[in-house]
Each structure stands twice: as C-alpha cells, then as structure tokens.
Design a protein around this motif. Structure first.
Motif, PDB file in Angstrom:
ATOM      1  N   GLY A  16      -8.742 -21.391  -7.983  1.00 23.46           N
ATOM      2  CA  GLY A  16      -9.005 -20.279  -8.635  1.00 23.46           C
ATOM      3  C   GLY A  16      -9.289 -19.260  -7.628  1.00 23.46           C
ATOM      4  O   GLY A  16      -9.498 -18.149  -8.176  1.00 23.46           O
ATOM      5  N   ASN A  18      -7.846 -16.266  -5.335  1.00 21.07           N
ATOM      6  CA  ASN A  18      -6.588 -15.470  -5.097  1.00 21.07           C
ATOM      7  C   ASN A  18      -6.341 -15.408  -3.919  1.00 21.07           C
ATOM      8  O   ASN A  18      -6.833 -15.596  -2.861  1.00 21.07           O
ATOM      9  CB  ASN A  18      -7.103 -13.773  -5.293  1.00 21.07           C
ATOM     10  CG  ASN A  18      -7.682 -13.917  -6.923  1.00 21.07           C
ATOM     11  OD1 ASN A  18      -7.329 -14.561  -7.718  1.00 21.07           O
ATOM     12  ND2 ASN A  18      -8.619 -12.869  -7.158  1.00 21.07           N
ATOM     13  N   ALA A  79      -5.747 -16.134  -9.269  1.00 20.79           N
ATOM     14  CA  ALA A  79      -6.397 -17.509  -9.959  1.00 20.79           C
ATOM     15  C   ALA A  79      -5.278 -18.626  -9.786  1.00 20.79           C
ATOM     16  O   ALA A  79      -5.163 -19.319 -10.800  1.00 20.79           O
ATOM     17  CB  ALA A  79      -6.693 -17.052 -11.332  1.00 20.79           C
TER      18      ALA A  79
END
Lengths: 109, 114
Positions: A16, A18, A79
C-alpha cells in the motif's frame, strides 16, 4: 563511458505504500531511458520508455520522470502490491544501451 | 511489441563443452543484442548481432569464445564455447529498431556449468 547507478540497491516496504526508485547517469547525451522489471531467473519486461525530449511517462500505477540535464530519472510506484516485488532496472540509450545496477524491491503483505 | 522466443530456457553443461542459444523474433527487427547477466549483477552487453556480417563485440568478449550468427532479420544464435564455471550466467537476447527505440527482451537462458 556512460555509467548508470540505481539507488537504493534494495528496498522493502509494506503493501500500500508509495515508493520512488532512483536512476542516475553520467552522460546526458541519450536518446531515451527505459525502465524494466525482472522477476527472479527471468528476462526483462519493459515498463516505461521516456524519450530524451520528454519529462515523464505514466502507465497505470507507474510514473517515470526524466531530468536529462541533471542525469536523473525516478520511477514512482503508487499503492504498492506484493506482485510488484521484483528487481527494477533502468537503461539509457546512447550509441548502445547501458544498464543500471538494479533495485530489488520487496513489498510485504 | 515483438514476441521473442529464446531456447533453451535453461541448461546444465559439463566443463569444456559448448552450447548454442537461439533467439527467434516474430517480426523483422533492425537490431539484435546478446547480453550476459552474472549472478546478482546487472546486464553486460556481449555483442550486437549484425545481419549478414560479423557481430560487433564489446570489450572483453571475443568471437572465438562467443560466436554469433544472424542469418536473417528474425533469428540469431549465440554459442558459448569451451565453457567453464565462470560462464554460469543468464544469457539474454534483446531486439529493437534502433538505439533511439525501445528494447524488448526474451526470457533468457539460465546456464550452469559443472
């Protein structure tokens, strides 16, 4: 001779998150820069190609930028997912193709 | 993009023998390249395969050790001759329409020498 360096050499992130992978090169006289993904024991899969006249390219959750004058490119993965775990290589094109040292990415579920 | 088939996908060979790796593309391409990737390292260009003429070798690679053929615009072979354990690597074929165009790779040949 062109030298291509990738930092970090390895990266581990939770799912999840970045993340940004970095690629630097010493000679700005390039035609393009290409990002690849390599799974263990496999060949290379092309992800994005940025022409020398372009600043960035996007494909899905991936965004690659190029600053030719400073000899830098980044690959942004949004993500992150466990399936993104692989080694990511950048390559610059001049009179031949020069590959970076790679970043080994692990996305932890 | 071009579909590239590389054979064999892997092999285990005896010291002193030779192995020929094939690279077949489903469309005509201008440039074909052969790379070596030693364990844990990035790719090193061995040579550019030139159609109808001798390959262009990079520094540190010689024709006697890595003879290359390219009889047409869709096919090339790389032979690894008189193999030693130091030749254990992944060998990769790539194709493109020029250095200003993207490269595409086959799945590679994983070679182990005993």
């Amino acid at each position: 001779k062109q030298e291509v360096t990738q930092i970090p050499a390895a990266l581990s992130v939770p799912e999840g998150e970045n993340l940004v992978l970095n690629c630097s090169f010493t000679d700005s006289a390039i035609y393009n820069l290409q990002w690849f993904r390599q799974d263990p024991g496999k060949g290379l899969t092309s992800l994005l190609l940025i022409q020398s006249s372009q600043r960035e390219q996007t494909s899905g959750r991936l965004n690659a930028s190029l600053d030719k004058s400073s000899g830098r490119s980044t690959l942004y993965i949004a993500a992150s997912q466990p399936g993104d775990s692989a080694t990511y290589l950048c390559a610059v094109s001049g009179n031949q193709f020069y590959f970076g040292t790679g970043t080994s990415l692990t996305v932890i579920p | 993009s071009a579909v590239i088939s590389q054979k064999p996908s892997r092999d285990i060979c005896q010291r002193g023998t030779s192995l020929t790796i094939q690279c077949q593309v489903d469309s005509q391409v201008t440039m074909m390249f052969w790379y070596r990737q030693q364990p844990g390292q990035s790719l090193t260009l061995i040579a550019t395969a030139n159609q109808g003429s001798e390959a262009t070798y990079e520094s540190g690679f010689v024709i006697d050790k890595f003879p290359i053929s390219r009889p047409n615009l869709t096919f090339s072979t790389l032979t690894v001759s008189n193999m030693s354990p130091e030749d254990s690597s992944i060998y990769l074929c790539s194709v493109g329409q020029g250095t200003d165009q993207p490269q595409h790779f086959g799945d590679g040949t994983r070679l182990s020498i005993l």
